[in-house]
Design an enzyme around this catalytic site. Structure first.
Site, mmCIF file in Angstrom:
data_model
loop_
_atom_site.group_PDB
_atom_site.id
_atom_site.type_symbol
_atom_site.label_atom_id
_atom_site.label_comp_id
_atom_site.label_asym_id
_atom_site.label_seq_id
_atom_site.Cartn_x
_atom_site.Cartn_y
_atom_site.Cartn_z
ATOM 1 N NE ARG A 79 -15.507 -27.577 -27.353
ATOM 2 C CZ ARG A 79 -16.227 -26.899 -28.247
ATOM 3 N NH1 ARG A 79 -15.665 -26.444 -29.356
ATOM 4 N NH2 ARG A 79 -17.514 -26.665 -28.039
ATOM 5 C CB VAL A 136 -7.028 -22.941 -35.540
ATOM 6 C CG1 VAL A 136 -6.834 -21.960 -36.695
ATOM 7 C CG2 VAL A 136 -7.158 -24.375 -36.070
ATOM 8 C CG ASP A 244 -24.190 -21.783 -32.804
ATOM 9 O OD1 ASP A 244 -24.800 -20.740 -33.129
ATOM 10 O OD2 ASP A 244 -23.643 -21.922 -31.702
ATOM 11 C CG ASN A 249 -20.012 -20.865 -33.142
ATOM 12 O OD1 ASN A 249 -19.462 -20.729 -32.062
ATOM 13 N ND2 ASN A 249 -21.300 -21.144 -33.262
#
Length: 376
Positions: A79, A136, A244, A249
């Site tokens: 990320r 995952v 969030d 998410n």
């Protein structure tokens, strides 16, 4: 394969512009410095998700290597902050803080956070700082197309959606139950009351994203004024706010959470920040379905169901929820207005004389401010 540029040129290329083979070489070279492999690690199955640029950029890859003759492998996600040329939604992307928050949540709870592997603060290896976590497997309710129109959650039965609602609220409750959050997450602390600090940060973000460039949105300005007039007399105690908080998410296997993602909006603040957000964001999608004459999922993440389950799990009595629902609608309005600006910037949309039309949920927000929004 694209010819490999010289080192100076390579540093100038953005992640999205770089050939995947070259990116794989850069990742292998970087990973070798982390694992001290017997020979350079092998990177495969490298790809970029189709969506990206407005939040953190993701690079998916598999890797295998050996240390002392012992083979190791795994599937990973890197990320990193979006590139400046992508016209991102947020002004800053503090990946180091995200990494530390995720590590702190994993250490303090059984909330399923992806296994963190490495944090790289140096931008030289890939052109931007990044962190790597284990991948995952599972499924996520999609934003595009919204899960209220199609997909596995839309096709599920009422009992299964209730189960997912309860499991999602339980994740939020566990995050909020982390003791002494200011001490565990000092990087999220600051001067003054947390709610004042949170709203001030949203106002600064609005100035950067829109107003400072002459894109003031009257409805957003009106909503900030409404918040000032309806400020809670006694905000609840601070917790770690996920930021969030929503099913989009979370990675689920069947209807059970197996990975909680996207911590870039994490903060300290009242519990109702996350509760207002998870309720409103679903209503945003549900109102879209209603607008297009579709049934949507009116039985999912209902306001009363969320509050009842949360209070049952925590023993905390939710307070001033109307304030936090309006605040959630305001925060999402800034997102929508920034996305509109982004589309105009890239020639995908045109400007409108009524700037309030930058807010996709304009009608809902206006009704919330006027006290006429219908929840049932």
């Amino acid at each position: 394969m694209t010819d490999d540029p010289d080192p100076a040129q390579r540093q100038q290329l953005t992640v999205s512009e770089r050939d995947l083979d070259i990116l794989a070489e850069d990742l292998a070279r970087w990973l070798d410095s982390k694992v001290s492999a017997d020979r350079p690690p092998r990177i495969s199955e490298l790809s970029r998700p189709q969506s990206g640029g407005m939040s953190s950029t993701s690079i998916l890859f598999d890797a295998e290597w050996s240390v002392g003759g012992r083979g190791e492998s795994g599937s990973f996600v890197a990320r990193m902050a979006p590139e400046a040329g992508s016209f991102p939604v947020f002004e800053t992307y503090d990946l180091a803080t995200q990494y530390r928050v995720m590590a702190g949540v994993a250490a303090a709870t059984d909330v399923p956070v992806p296994e963190l592997c490495w944090l790289e603060n140096d931008e030289k290896p890939l052109g931007a700082p990044f962190f790597v976590m284990r991948r995952v497997d599972g499924r996520i309710p999609t934003d595009n197309p919204p899960y209220v129109f199609v997909g596995w959650l839309f096709e599920a039965g009422p009992a299964e959606r209730r189960r997912l609602t309860h499991n999602t609220v339980e994740v939020i409750a566990k995050i909020h139950d982390i003791p002494d959050p200011a001490a565990r997450f000092p990087m999220l602390s600051g001067p003054g009351r947390s709610l004042h600090r949170h709203v001030a940060a949203q106002k600064a973000w609005y100035r950067w994203a829109l107003a400072d460039d002459g894109f003031e949105i009257p409805l957003i300005e009106r909503t900030f004024a409404w918040l000032a007039q309806h400020w809670p007399a006694q905000p609840g105690p601070d917790v770690l706010s996920w930021g969030d908080a929503r099913p989009g998410n979370i990675i689920y296997q069947e209807f059970d959470p197996v990975a909680v993602l996207d911590w870039e909006m994490a903060a300290l603040g009242p519990r109702e920040l996350d509760l207002g957000w998870v309720i409103f964001i679903h209503r945003f999608f549900q109102d879209l379905a209603t607008r297009f004459g579709q049934p949507g999922l009116p039985d999912f993440l209902r306001r009363d169901d969320v509050v009842t389950k949360y209070q049952e799990l925590t023993g905390y009595m939710v307070r001033d929820l109307d304030f936090y629902l309006v605040y959630a609608a305001l925060r999402h309005a800034i997102v929508m207005a920034r996305v509109k600006r982004r589309m105009i910037h890239f020639g995908e949309d045109t400007d409108t004389p009524d700037r309030d039309d930058y807010v996709m949920h304009r009608t809902s927000l206006e009704a919330l401010l006027d006290g006429t929004y219908e929840w049932d």
